[in-house]
Design a protein around this motif. Structure first.
Motif, PDB file in Angstrom:
ATOM      1  N   TYR A  19       0.820  -1.207   0.000  1.00  0.00           N
ATOM      2  CA  TYR A  19       0.000   0.000   0.000  1.00  0.00           C
ATOM      3  C   TYR A  19       0.859   1.264   0.000  1.00  0.00           C
ATOM      4  O   TYR A  19       0.593   2.227   0.715  1.00  0.00           O
ATOM      5  CB  TYR A  19      -0.982  -0.004   1.177  1.00  0.00           C
ATOM      6  CG  TYR A  19      -1.990  -1.126   1.112  1.00  0.00           C
ATOM      7  CD1 TYR A  19      -2.875  -1.219   0.046  1.00  0.00           C
ATOM      8  CD2 TYR A  19      -2.040  -2.102   2.092  1.00  0.00           C
ATOM      9  CE1 TYR A  19      -3.797  -2.256  -0.026  1.00  0.00           C
ATOM     10  CE2 TYR A  19      -2.964  -3.140   2.023  1.00  0.00           C
ATOM     11  CZ  TYR A  19      -3.838  -3.207   0.967  1.00  0.00           C
ATOM     12  OH  TYR A  19      -4.752  -4.239   0.888  1.00  0.00           O
ATOM     13  N   SER A  20       1.898   1.253  -0.807  1.00  0.00           N
ATOM     14  CA  SER A  20       2.814   2.385  -0.968  1.00  0.00           C
ATOM     15  C   SER A  20       3.116   2.532  -2.460  1.00  0.00           C
ATOM     16  O   SER A  20       4.154   2.093  -2.939  1.00  0.00           O
ATOM     17  CB  SER A  20       4.097   2.146  -0.168  1.00  0.00           C
ATOM     18  OG  SER A  20       4.946   3.262  -0.236  1.00  0.00           O
ATOM     19  N   PRO A  21       2.180   3.102  -3.215  1.00  0.00           N
ATOM     20  CA  PRO A  21       2.282   3.108  -4.676  1.00  0.00           C
ATOM     21  C   PRO A  21       3.485   3.855  -5.229  1.00  0.00           C
ATOM     22  O   PRO A  21       3.925   4.859  -4.678  1.00  0.00           O
ATOM     23  CB  PRO A  21       0.979   3.783  -5.122  1.00  0.00           C
ATOM     24  CG  PRO A  21       0.468   4.501  -3.940  1.00  0.00           C
ATOM     25  CD  PRO A  21       0.999   3.808  -2.727  1.00  0.00           C
ATOM     26  N   ARG A  22       3.992   3.322  -6.338  1.00  0.00           N
ATOM     27  CA  ARG A  22       5.084   3.930  -7.090  1.00  0.00           C
ATOM     28  C   ARG A  22       4.539   4.414  -8.424  1.00  0.00           C
ATOM     29  O   ARG A  22       3.760   3.712  -9.083  1.00  0.00           O
ATOM     30  CB  ARG A  22       6.217   2.934  -7.337  1.00  0.00           C
ATOM     31  CG  ARG A  22       6.869   2.350  -6.092  1.00  0.00           C
ATOM     32  CD  ARG A  22       7.327   3.418  -5.110  1.00  0.00           C
ATOM     33  NE  ARG A  22       8.242   2.933  -4.100  1.00  0.00           N
ATOM     34  CZ  ARG A  22       7.890   2.529  -2.875  1.00  0.00           C
ATOM     35  NH1 ARG A  22       6.639   2.541  -2.510  1.00  0.00           N
ATOM     36  NH2 ARG A  22       8.817   2.129  -2.016  1.00  0.00           N
ATOM     37  N   ILE A  23       4.952   5.595  -8.825  1.00  0.00           N
ATOM     38  CA  ILE A  23       4.499   6.174 -10.086  1.00  0.00           C
ATOM     39  C   ILE A  23       5.406   5.646 -11.203  1.00  0.00           C
ATOM     40  O   ILE A  23       6.611   5.889 -11.197  1.00  0.00           O
ATOM     41  CB  ILE A  23       4.542   7.705 -10.030  1.00  0.00           C
ATOM     42  CG1 ILE A  23       3.621   8.221  -8.919  1.00  0.00           C
ATOM     43  CG2 ILE A  23       4.147   8.313 -11.382  1.00  0.00           C
ATOM     44  CD1 ILE A  23       3.826   9.674  -8.548  1.00  0.00           C
ATOM     45  N   VAL A  24       4.817   4.903 -12.136  1.00  0.00           N
ATOM     46  CA  VAL A  24       5.602   4.324 -13.235  1.00  0.00           C
ATOM     47  C   VAL A  24       5.480   5.133 -14.516  1.00  0.00           C
ATOM     48  O   VAL A  24       6.293   4.978 -15.424  1.00  0.00           O
ATOM     49  CB  VAL A  24       5.234   2.842 -13.499  1.00  0.00           C
ATOM     50  CG1 VAL A  24       5.601   1.986 -12.293  1.00  0.00           C
ATOM     51  CG2 VAL A  24       3.769   2.682 -13.855  1.00  0.00           C
ATOM     52  N   ALA A  25       4.458   5.991 -14.599  1.00  0.00           N
ATOM     53  CA  ALA A  25       4.270   6.829 -15.784  1.00  0.00           C
ATOM     54  C   ALA A  25       3.275   7.942 -15.454  1.00  0.00           C
ATOM     55  O   ALA A  25       2.517   7.835 -14.483  1.00  0.00           O
ATOM     56  CB  ALA A  25       3.747   6.000 -16.955  1.00  0.00           C
ATOM     57  N   THR A 125      -0.091   8.664   0.811  1.00  0.00           N
ATOM     58  CA  THR A 125       0.826   9.333  -0.110  1.00  0.00           C
ATOM     59  C   THR A 125       0.118   9.697  -1.410  1.00  0.00           C
ATOM     60  O   THR A 125      -0.936   9.140  -1.731  1.00  0.00           O
ATOM     61  CB  THR A 125       2.035   8.416  -0.423  1.00  0.00           C
ATOM     62  OG1 THR A 125       2.914   9.088  -1.314  1.00  0.00           O
ATOM     63  CG2 THR A 125       1.615   7.105  -1.045  1.00  0.00           C
ATOM     64  N   THR A 126       0.707  10.586  -2.163  1.00  0.00           N
ATOM     65  CA  THR A 126       0.253  10.885  -3.516  1.00  0.00           C
ATOM     66  C   THR A 126       1.100  10.110  -4.526  1.00  0.00           C
ATOM     67  O   THR A 126       1.088  10.413  -5.709  1.00  0.00           O
ATOM     68  CB  THR A 126       0.318  12.396  -3.813  1.00  0.00           C
ATOM     69  OG1 THR A 126       1.652  12.845  -3.612  1.00  0.00           O
ATOM     70  CG2 THR A 126      -0.649  13.176  -2.934  1.00  0.00           C
ATOM     71  N   GLY A 127       1.840   9.115  -4.025  1.00  0.00           N
ATOM     72  CA  GLY A 127       2.683   8.273  -4.872  1.00  0.00           C
ATOM     73  C   GLY A 127       4.138   8.647  -4.736  1.00  0.00           C
ATOM     74  O   GLY A 127       4.478   9.786  -4.446  1.00  0.00           O
ATOM     75  N   HIS A 128       4.993   7.661  -4.894  1.00  0.00           N
ATOM     76  CA  HIS A 128       6.436   7.844  -4.819  1.00  0.00           C
ATOM     77  C   HIS A 128       7.042   7.629  -6.199  1.00  0.00           C
ATOM     78  O   HIS A 128       6.548   6.810  -6.965  1.00  0.00           O
ATOM     79  CB  HIS A 128       7.069   6.826  -3.850  1.00  0.00           C
ATOM     80  CG  HIS A 128       6.574   6.957  -2.449  1.00  0.00           C
ATOM     81  ND1 HIS A 128       6.998   7.943  -1.602  1.00  0.00           N
ATOM     82  CD2 HIS A 128       5.662   6.212  -1.761  1.00  0.00           C
ATOM     83  CE1 HIS A 128       6.380   7.796  -0.424  1.00  0.00           C
ATOM     84  NE2 HIS A 128       5.570   6.767  -0.508  1.00  0.00           N
ATOM     85  N   ALA A 129       8.124   8.331  -6.455  1.00  0.00           N
ATOM     86  CA  ALA A 129       8.855   8.098  -7.705  1.00  0.00           C
ATOM     87  C   ALA A 129       9.400   6.675  -7.683  1.00  0.00           C
ATOM     88  O   ALA A 129       9.752   6.147  -6.643  1.00  0.00           O
ATOM     89  CB  ALA A 129       9.990   9.103  -7.835  1.00  0.00           C
ATOM     90  N   LEU A 130       9.448   6.068  -8.842  1.00  0.00           N
ATOM     91  CA  LEU A 130       9.957   4.701  -8.954  1.00  0.00           C
ATOM     92  C   LEU A 130      11.446   4.668  -8.699  1.00  0.00           C
ATOM     93  O   LEU A 130      12.200   5.513  -9.080  1.00  0.00           O
ATOM     94  CB  LEU A 130       9.631   4.161 -10.344  1.00  0.00           C
ATOM     95  CG  LEU A 130       9.965   2.709 -10.608  1.00  0.00           C
ATOM     96  CD1 LEU A 130       9.248   1.780  -9.624  1.00  0.00           C
ATOM     97  CD2 LEU A 130       9.561   2.354 -12.023  1.00  0.00           C
TER      98      LEU A 130
END
Length: 130
Positions: A19-25, A125-130
């Motif tokens: 539950y800690s999303p990574r932004i892939v695009a 979070t609003t997402g983390h950089a990959l």
């Protein structure tokens, strides 16, 4: 312009947090995010946006509440997609899965409002950089 493709298998292998999303695009004003899931999330709502899920692996459940408080759960498996409509209270849970999500950039993973304390394994979070 970045012309390097992102391999989702490699992206998911680069982190273990749930539950800690990574932004892939990014596409227009949307983030494409991937996340590992396990255990319970938190009841939350996104007032102004739908939330798209694609299960990449495992099982991912989404409990939803209607305006009267009645609950329904959708069980998703590898390859399944589902959209939680804007304004719908929902709570993801999973015995273990990997998911891909489309959300407007800046959307908080715990929604515009949530119920109760945020569990320690859930990253607000609003997402983390990959």
């Amino acid at each position: 312009m970045d012309i390097t493709p992102v391999n989702l298998t490699e992206a998911l292998a680069s982190f273990d947090d749930v539950y800690s999303p990574r932004i892939v695009a990014r596409m227009n004003d949307y983030d494409v995010r991937v996340a590992h899931t396990a255990g319970e999330h938190v009841w939350h709502v996104h007032e102004d946006t739908d939330e798209f899920f694609l299960v990449l692996d495992g099982r991912f459940d989404i409990a939803m509440r209607d305006a009267e408080g009645a609950e329904t759960t959708v069980e998703l498996h590898k390859g399944d997609t589902f959209v939680v409509p804007r304004g719908t209270e929902h709570k993801p849970s999973s015995p273990g899965a990997s998911v891909l999500m489309f959300e407007p950039t800046g959307t908080k993973s715990t929604g515009d409002r949530h119920e109760g304390e945020i569990p320690g394994h859930v990253d607000s979070t609003t997402g983390h950089a990959l």
